[in-house]
Design an enzyme around this catalytic site. Structure first.
Site, mmCIF file in Angstrom:
data_model
loop_
_atom_site.group_PDB
_atom_site.id
_atom_site.type_symbol
_atom_site.label_atom_id
_atom_site.label_comp_id
_atom_site.label_asym_id
_atom_site.label_seq_id
_atom_site.Cartn_x
_atom_site.Cartn_y
_atom_site.Cartn_z
ATOM 1 N N ASP A 61 1.361 -23.111 7.748
ATOM 2 C CA ASP A 61 0.564 -22.733 6.585
ATOM 3 C C ASP A 61 -0.452 -23.849 6.386
ATOM 4 O O ASP A 61 -0.095 -24.961 5.997
ATOM 5 C CB ASP A 61 1.462 -22.585 5.365
ATOM 6 N N VAL A 62 -1.722 -23.564 6.662
ATOM 7 C CA VAL A 62 -2.724 -24.634 6.652
ATOM 8 C C VAL A 62 -2.972 -25.180 5.248
ATOM 9 O O VAL A 62 -3.592 -26.239 5.097
ATOM 10 C CB VAL A 62 -4.058 -24.171 7.275
ATOM 11 N N ASN A 88 -9.954 -21.659 12.190
ATOM 12 C CA ASN A 88 -10.233 -20.235 12.071
ATOM 13 C C ASN A 88 -9.431 -19.541 10.975
ATOM 14 O O ASN A 88 -9.800 -18.455 10.543
ATOM 15 C CB ASN A 88 -9.958 -19.550 13.418
ATOM 16 N N TYR A 152 -14.544 -15.533 -2.182
ATOM 17 C CA TYR A 152 -14.703 -15.664 -0.730
ATOM 18 C C TYR A 152 -16.012 -16.373 -0.398
ATOM 19 O O TYR A 152 -16.042 -17.300 0.430
ATOM 20 C CB TYR A 152 -14.671 -14.281 -0.079
ATOM 21 N N VAL A 185 -16.921 -7.967 11.733
ATOM 22 C CA VAL A 185 -16.263 -8.044 13.045
ATOM 23 C C VAL A 185 -15.155 -7.006 13.094
ATOM 24 O O VAL A 185 -14.458 -6.783 12.093
ATOM 25 C CB VAL A 185 -15.672 -9.453 13.283
ATOM 26 N N THR A 187 -11.820 -6.022 13.429
ATOM 27 C CA THR A 187 -10.472 -6.590 13.401
ATOM 28 C C THR A 187 -9.533 -5.573 12.766
ATOM 29 O O THR A 187 -9.964 -4.511 12.299
ATOM 30 C CB THR A 187 -10.434 -7.892 12.581
#
Length: 252
Positions: A61-62, A88, A152, A185, A187
């Site tokens: 978990d960054v 990322n 965001y 993108v 995804t």
């Protein structure tokens, strides 16, 4: 691409989508990989794509600084060095400032801002040894505003300017720091959007379509390679030309 064979990279958010595409491209270029993600099941599935003699994985978990420090330590213990950090990992929470909660802000900023800072902070001592590089995944939403995505946009704007600031601070040390700024993108998340939403994006993108994850990965690989040896502090739109517009409508 020049200078990637036998390099060592950490990629966060590597279990799917853009992160997995980056991992595959760097692997194909000869890089040894430490894959990191907070989804253990998807991470283990991603690991199956690779020869485990060249690739390792760790659940991280960054937003937890101690976990990030342990990730960098595990990478160096496994591969002996660190040359490339790809920041990322990221999440998206839609809504205006009024619509979103305080908890929403704390969650998105913890991953999208704190996570990038923690990864850079703990990776830089190793990158200074190898004269390595960092490639951040920012967004065109960090270069301009979007409707209904205030938090965001704020977090990706922070990544954009952090990229510039770190490039200034560490360029003389031989560490280059850049970012890619994708638009839409293809995804798992965006593939579930209604056709009407995707059609609106396609109208605004001069190439008329969303990017494939592999197209973002190719640019990350370039920025990480010696072919980009004089590129530093750049937030590169990979957006099919979306940011070429001044925002006015198409009338012809």
């Amino acid at each position: 691409m020049k200078g990637l064979i036998n390099k060592v990279a950490i990629i966060t958010g590597a279990a799917n989508g853009i992160g997995l595409a980056i991992a595959q491209r760097l692997y194909d270029e000869g890089v040894q990989l430490m894959l990191a993600d907070w989804d253990q099941e998807q991470l283990l599935n991603a690991l199956e794509h690779f020869d485990k003699s060249r690739v390792a994985a760790q659940k991280v978990d960054v937003s937890d600084a101690q976990q990030v420090a342990a990730l960098v330590q595990a990478c160096v213990e496994r591969f002996g060095q660190l040359d490339i950090l790809v920041n990322n990992a990221g999440i998206h929470i839609p809504g205006t400032v009024l619509e979103c909660s305080v908890e929403d802000w704390q969650k998105i900023s913890a991953v999208n801002i704190d996570g990038v800072v923690y990864c850079a902070k703990f990776a830089l001592p190793e990158l200074l040894k190898t004269r390595g590089c960092i490639v951040n995944t920012a967004s065109v939403s960090g270069l301009g505003g979007d409707w209904g995505a205030a938090f965001y946009c704020a977090t990706k704007g922070a990544v954009v300017n952090l990229t510039r600031a770190m490039a200034l601070d560490h360029g003389l040390d031989g560490v280059r720091i850049n970012a890619v700024c994708p638009s839409l993108v293809k995804t798992n998340m965006t593939n579930g959007w209604p056709d009407s939403v995707r059609d609106k994006f396609n109208e605004r993108i001069p190439l008329g379509r969303a990017a494939e994850p592999q197209e973002i990965a190719a640019v990350v690989a370039f920025l990480a390679s010696d072919d980009a040896s004089f590129i530093n502090g750049v937030n590169l739109p990979v957006d099919g030309g979306a940011t070429a517009s001044d925002g006015q409508p198409k009338i012809v």
